[in-house]
Design a protein around this motif. Structure first.
Motif, PDB file in Angstrom:
ATOM      1  N   ALA A 337       0.828  -1.205   0.000  1.00 34.60           N
ATOM      2  CA  ALA A 337       0.000   0.000   0.000  1.00 34.60           C
ATOM      3  C   ALA A 337       0.864   1.256   0.000  1.00 34.60           C
ATOM      4  O   ALA A 337       0.576   2.220  -0.722  1.00 34.60           O
ATOM      5  CB  ALA A 337      -0.927  -0.018   1.217  1.00 34.60           C
ATOM      6  N   SER A 338       1.920   1.269   0.800  1.00 31.39           N
ATOM      7  CA  SER A 338       2.801   2.444   0.831  1.00 31.39           C
ATOM      8  C   SER A 338       3.509   2.641  -0.500  1.00 31.39           C
ATOM      9  O   SER A 338       3.714   3.779  -0.943  1.00 31.39           O
ATOM     10  CB  SER A 338       3.828   2.295   1.954  1.00 31.39           C
ATOM     11  N   ALA A 339       3.887   1.536  -1.176  1.00 33.51           N
ATOM     12  CA  ALA A 339       4.531   1.654  -2.486  1.00 33.51           C
ATOM     13  C   ALA A 339       3.551   2.207  -3.523  1.00 33.51           C
ATOM     14  O   ALA A 339       3.943   2.987  -4.400  1.00 33.51           O
ATOM     15  CB  ALA A 339       5.065   0.300  -2.932  1.00 33.51           C
ATOM     16  N   MET A 340       2.281   1.814  -3.436  1.00 34.67           N
ATOM     17  CA  MET A 340       1.275   2.369  -4.358  1.00 34.67           C
ATOM     18  C   MET A 340       1.136   3.876  -4.155  1.00 34.67           C
ATOM     19  O   MET A 340       1.106   4.646  -5.128  1.00 34.67           O
ATOM     20  CB  MET A 340      -0.070   1.687  -4.132  1.00 34.67           C
ATOM     21  N   VAL A 341       1.051   4.298  -2.909  1.00 37.14           N
ATOM     22  CA  VAL A 341       0.902   5.723  -2.626  1.00 37.14           C
ATOM     23  C   VAL A 341       2.122   6.496  -3.103  1.00 37.14           C
ATOM     24  O   VAL A 341       2.003   7.600  -3.646  1.00 37.14           O
ATOM     25  CB  VAL A 341       0.670   5.934  -1.117  1.00 37.14           C
ATOM     26  N   GLU A 342       3.287   5.921  -2.909  1.00 37.52           N
ATOM     27  CA  GLU A 342       4.507   6.595  -3.346  1.00 37.52           C
ATOM     28  C   GLU A 342       4.508   6.811  -4.847  1.00 37.52           C
ATOM     29  O   GLU A 342       4.896   7.885  -5.340  1.00 37.52           O
ATOM     30  CB  GLU A 342       5.730   5.779  -2.938  1.00 37.52           C
ATOM     31  N   ARG A 343       4.031   5.842  -5.613  1.00 35.00           N
ATOM     32  CA  ARG A 343       4.001   5.976  -7.068  1.00 35.00           C
ATOM     33  C   ARG A 343       2.923   6.951  -7.528  1.00 35.00           C
ATOM     34  O   ARG A 343       3.102   7.635  -8.539  1.00 35.00           O
ATOM     35  CB  ARG A 343       3.831   4.596  -7.699  1.00 35.00           C
ATOM     36  N   VAL A 344       1.823   7.014  -6.808  1.00 34.17           N
ATOM     37  CA  VAL A 344       0.830   8.039  -7.118  1.00 34.17           C
ATOM     38  C   VAL A 344       1.426   9.428  -6.906  1.00 34.17           C
ATOM     39  O   VAL A 344       1.217  10.348  -7.716  1.00 34.17           O
ATOM     40  CB  VAL A 344      -0.430   7.848  -6.257  1.00 34.17           C
ATOM     41  N   ARG A 345       2.176   9.585  -5.847  1.00 31.32           N
ATOM     42  CA  ARG A 345       2.808  10.870  -5.570  1.00 31.32           C
ATOM     43  C   ARG A 345       3.808  11.228  -6.668  1.00 31.32           C
ATOM     44  O   ARG A 345       3.868  12.374  -7.119  1.00 31.32           O
ATOM     45  CB  ARG A 345       3.499  10.827  -4.204  1.00 31.32           C
ATOM     46  N   TRP A 346       4.614  10.253  -7.088  1.00 27.00           N
ATOM     47  CA  TRP A 346       5.580  10.506  -8.169  1.00 27.00           C
ATOM     48  C   TRP A 346       4.850  10.937  -9.443  1.00 27.00           C
ATOM     49  O   TRP A 346       5.248  11.905 -10.098  1.00 27.00           O
ATOM     50  CB  TRP A 346       6.387   9.247  -8.444  1.00 27.00           C
ATOM     51  N   GLN A 347       3.809  10.201  -9.789  1.00 23.36           N
ATOM     52  CA  GLN A 347       3.092  10.493 -11.028  1.00 23.36           C
ATOM     53  C   GLN A 347       2.442  11.875 -10.965  1.00 23.36           C
ATOM     54  O   GLN A 347       2.488  12.644 -11.941  1.00 23.36           O
ATOM     55  CB  GLN A 347       2.037   9.412 -11.267  1.00 23.36           C
ATOM     56  N   LEU A 348       1.829  12.193  -9.840  1.00 21.82           N
ATOM     57  CA  LEU A 348       1.171  13.490  -9.710  1.00 21.82           C
ATOM     58  C   LEU A 348       2.190  14.619  -9.734  1.00 21.82           C
ATOM     59  O   LEU A 348       1.972  15.666 -10.374  1.00 21.82           O
ATOM     60  CB  LEU A 348       0.363  13.522  -8.416  1.00 21.82           C
ATOM     61  N   ASP A 349       3.304  14.439  -9.050  1.00 25.67           N
ATOM     62  CA  ASP A 349       4.343  15.466  -9.026  1.00 25.67           C
ATOM     63  C   ASP A 349       4.886  15.721 -10.424  1.00 25.67           C
ATOM     64  O   ASP A 349       5.107  16.876 -10.826  1.00 25.67           O
ATOM     65  CB  ASP A 349       5.463  15.038  -8.076  1.00 25.67           C
ATOM     66  N   ALA A 350       5.112  14.648 -11.186  1.00 22.47           N
ATOM     67  CA  ALA A 350       5.620  14.818 -12.549  1.00 22.47           C
ATOM     68  C   ALA A 350       4.589  15.499 -13.443  1.00 22.47           C
ATOM     69  O   ALA A 350       4.944  16.309 -14.312  1.00 22.47           O
ATOM     70  CB  ALA A 350       6.007  13.454 -13.127  1.00 22.47           C
ATOM     71  N   TRP A 351       3.322  15.203 -13.226  1.00 23.33           N
ATOM     72  CA  TRP A 351       2.259  15.801 -14.044  1.00 23.33           C
ATOM     73  C   TRP A 351       2.133  17.297 -13.751  1.00 23.33           C
ATOM     74  O   TRP A 351       1.999  18.117 -14.650  1.00 23.33           O
ATOM     75  CB  TRP A 351       0.949  15.077 -13.766  1.00 23.33           C
ATOM     76  N   ILE A 352       2.188  17.649 -12.465  1.00 20.19           N
ATOM     77  CA  ILE A 352       2.049  19.056 -12.089  1.00 20.19           C
ATOM     78  C   ILE A 352       3.220  19.882 -12.598  1.00 20.19           C
ATOM     79  O   ILE A 352       3.051  21.056 -12.968  1.00 20.19           O
ATOM     80  CB  ILE A 352       1.925  19.177 -10.549  1.00 20.19           C
ATOM     81  N   ASN A 353       4.400  19.288 -12.663  1.00 16.78           N
ATOM     82  CA  ASN A 353       5.607  20.025 -13.032  1.00 16.78           C
ATOM     83  C   ASN A 353       5.954  19.907 -14.509  1.00 16.78           C
ATOM     84  O   ASN A 353       7.116  20.098 -14.886  1.00 16.78           O
ATOM     85  CB  ASN A 353       6.790  19.546 -12.183  1.00 16.78           C
ATOM     86  N   LEU A 354       4.967  19.598 -15.354  1.00 24.29           N
ATOM     87  CA  LEU A 354       5.222  19.592 -16.787  1.00 24.29           C
ATOM     88  C   LEU A 354       5.593  20.995 -17.258  1.00 24.29           C
ATOM     89  O   LEU A 354       5.102  21.996 -16.721  1.00 24.29           O
ATOM     90  CB  LEU A 354       3.983  19.112 -17.544  1.00 24.29           C
ATOM     91  N   PRO A 355       6.481  21.116 -18.230  1.00 20.46           N
ATOM     92  CA  PRO A 355       6.886  22.451 -18.698  1.00 20.46           C
ATOM     93  C   PRO A 355       5.714  23.215 -19.294  1.00 20.46           C
ATOM     94  O   PRO A 355       4.749  22.627 -19.815  1.00 20.46           O
ATOM     95  CB  PRO A 355       7.964  22.141 -19.747  1.00 20.46           C
TER      96      PRO A 355
END
Length: 571
Positions: A337-355
């Motif tokens: 469960a913690s690994a799933m949440v971590e990957r959601v955070r990575w994906q969201l962070d990358a999406w928000i920081n698109l150029p």
């Protein structure tokens, strides 16, 4: 019988030919993601160990796995950077999007490492080799366009030398081929059906390198004479199961060029697809992660109740304006469960920081979150050690120590380190955290520390409290005289009371409360380092049980230089 049945079941599954995969491997990706120039010596550290370094640092003798001090000794001018998985995932997004344009489903193993099914792209580009060569160009171009050091990375590295692409049957063989491609400077393509022969000549250490088995099991294989993967695959599956259990069967399948289980292509059950629609679209990432944690906990609990674990998770995020971000995350050992949440955070962070100007840039709050366990397998469980091991709390402590070191100085943060000795205060020393291997599972040992037997050491159980500075006391006999210990280890009288002292020799000792001695054992003389006059120490140990206010307490006292000292307490 159960082991044999499991072995027969697994062997029967081998009849299904593994799916063909393409693996893309970006070596030392944390360095590239940090923005360092590849022509300057730099390294990324995790728990004070090098996890990635630039080619310039490698030329100076810096290797992955070195400690901070060792890397600085090899290259004094090296730039040291803290490990940041979120940063690595965010910078890897440009590579993912470039590869996703060529393949319908990209599985992200970790930042810098991804796999795709080879069937579709190979048919479109005219073969596995042509697809691999095209992927190299695409990835290098994506790095050059997105990273501030990308232009230098793309210009300074020959095509194929900076990015490894491997094609083989199964994820494991393809991952090994991708890493070999980095060394050879050209994509490595294993012929269909040739993964078993390809893996046979490889060292067993590849299983540990890719995180498929524990280092202890890999070391055991080597000590048993199983140095090549071909040696493992030649053994009987039933023997591997009987001797090593599920871990041995897993290693046997990988050594045979097969995945642990064939990739699942069936859709998951509808009840496994968890999603949440937010009435108020979340503009803050913390709110999205909070909802994702609830879904991840529910999904992990649902799978665990059936004895299953998710190995491939599809995360879908959608905004109120219709923008979507969909990623597939893979881990062969399963996603908690913690690994799933971590990957959601990575994906969201990358999406928000698109150029700015990107056609997929987020313009509104997240209104929908969906988690789909696209591939699940039986949870074989984890065999825990009888004496524990490194827990999640240990890993959090390691990260906190590393962070504190960067905020202060290398000598400001200290940790207890086992040194060995006969007295409790001698067994551990406070050492700077930068000089200690914090990743060891059993115990942290100083770089200059020496392990070995200690004849005459205090027997177990050890005292629970060891005083940094010994407390002055007196042991009294029945005549209220201080008990003395002569050179032969004989006492002047049986101790019947212990009296606390305050003050010092310069200011004079003041007598404190006296406690009755219920039981005592000793003396045990200790004469150590007699060959070094400045460090020679001669003491006599006593274990004493005192009684005060109806409560008994066991303590450890020593006699040294005609004085008594309270050094430890058994709580």
């Amino acid at each position: 019988m159960a082991d044999r049945a499991m072995a027969e079941t697994v062997v029967g599954a081998d009849a299904i030919s593994p799916e063909r995969f393409i693996t893309v491997w970006c070596p030392d990706w944390p360095v590239v993601a940090s923005g360092c120039r590849l022509d300057a010596p730099a390294a990324v550290l995790r728990a004070h160990r090098v996890v990635a370094r630039t080619p310039a640092a490698a030329d100076e003798g810096v290797v992955v796995g070195q400690r901070r001090r060792q890397a600085q000794q090899r290259c004094p001018q090296i730039e040291l950077i803290d490990d940041d998985p979120a940063r690595d995932a965010r910078e890897f997004e440009s590579v993912l999007r470039s590869v996703a344009d060529l393949a319908p489903r990209v599985d992200v193993v970790e930042p810098g490492w991804l796999t795709v099914a080879a069937r579709g792209p190979s048919r479109y580009f005219g073969g596995d080799l042509a697809t691999a060569q095209h992927l190299v160009e695409v990835v290098l171009r994506a790095i050059a366009d997105s990273s501030p050091v990308g232009a230098g990375a793309g210009a300074g590295i020959d095509v194929g030398a900076g990015v490894g692409v491997g094609v083989a049957d199964g994820r494991f063989a393809a991952s090994v081929a991708a890493r070999l491609a980095v060394r050879r400077g050209t994509p490595v393509v294993v012929d269909p059906g040739g993964s078993s022969e390809f893996c046979a000549a490889l060292p067993v250490g590849w299983l540990q390198t890719l995180g498929e088995i524990d280092p202890e099991l890999a070391d055991l294989f080597v000590r048993l004479g199983l140095r090549r993967l071909g040696d493992l695959s030649a053994l009987s599956p039933s023997d591997m199961v009987g001797r090593f259990g599920h871990a041995g069967m897993h290693a046997h399948r990988l050594a045979s060029g097969l995945d642990h289980r064939p990739a699942s292509t069936s859709d998951p059950a509808p009840e496994r697809r968890l999603h949440r629609i937010l009435d108020d679209p979340a503009a803050q990432s913390d709110a999205v992660v909070f909802v994702a944690k609830q879904l991840a906990d529910e999904l992990a609990s649902s799978l665990a109740s059936d004895g299953r674990v998710c190995t491939r998770l599809v995360v879908l995020l959608e905004t109120e304006h219709g923008e979507r971000s969909e990623r597939s995350w893979y881990r062969s050992t399963g996603l908690s469960a913690s690994a799933m949440v971590e990957r959601v955070r990575w994906q969201l962070d990358a999406w928000i920081n698109l150029p700015l100007g990107s056609d997929q840039q987020i313009t509104g709050g997240v209104s929908r979150i969906r988690l789909v366990p696209d591939e699940v397998r039986a949870d074989d469980g984890v065999q825990l050690g009888l004496w524990g091991g490194q827990s999640d709390a240990d890993r959090r402590a390691i990260r906190a120590i590393a962070r504190l070191t960067t905020l202060t100085s290398e000598s400001a943060v200290t940790v207890p380190v086992w040194h060995g000795g006969r007295l409790p205060a001698d067994r551990y020393r406070w050492e700077p955290a930068t000089m200690v291997d914090l990743d060891r599972r059993d115990r942290a040992v100083a770089a200059a520390g020496v392990e070995g037997p200690w004849p005459g050491c205090l027997p177990t159980p050890s005292p629970a409290t060891v005083f940094d500075e010994a407390l002055p006391v007196e042991l009294l006999d029945a005549e209220e005289q201080v008990v003395r210990v002569n050179g032969r280890g004989a006492v002047s009288g049986a101790p019947v009371a212990m009296r606390r002292l305050f003050g010092s020799e310069s200011t004079g000792w003041r007598r404190g409360p006296t406690h009755r001695i219920e039981a005592w054992a000793g003396p045990w003389p200790v004469d150590q380092q007699w060959w070094e006059p400045t460090r020679h120490r001669r003491v006599a140990r006593f274990q004493v049980v005192t009684a005060a206010s109806g409560e008994q307490r066991a303590v450890l006292v020593v006699a040294e230089h005609r004085r008594w000292w309270l050094v430890a307490r058994y709580d």
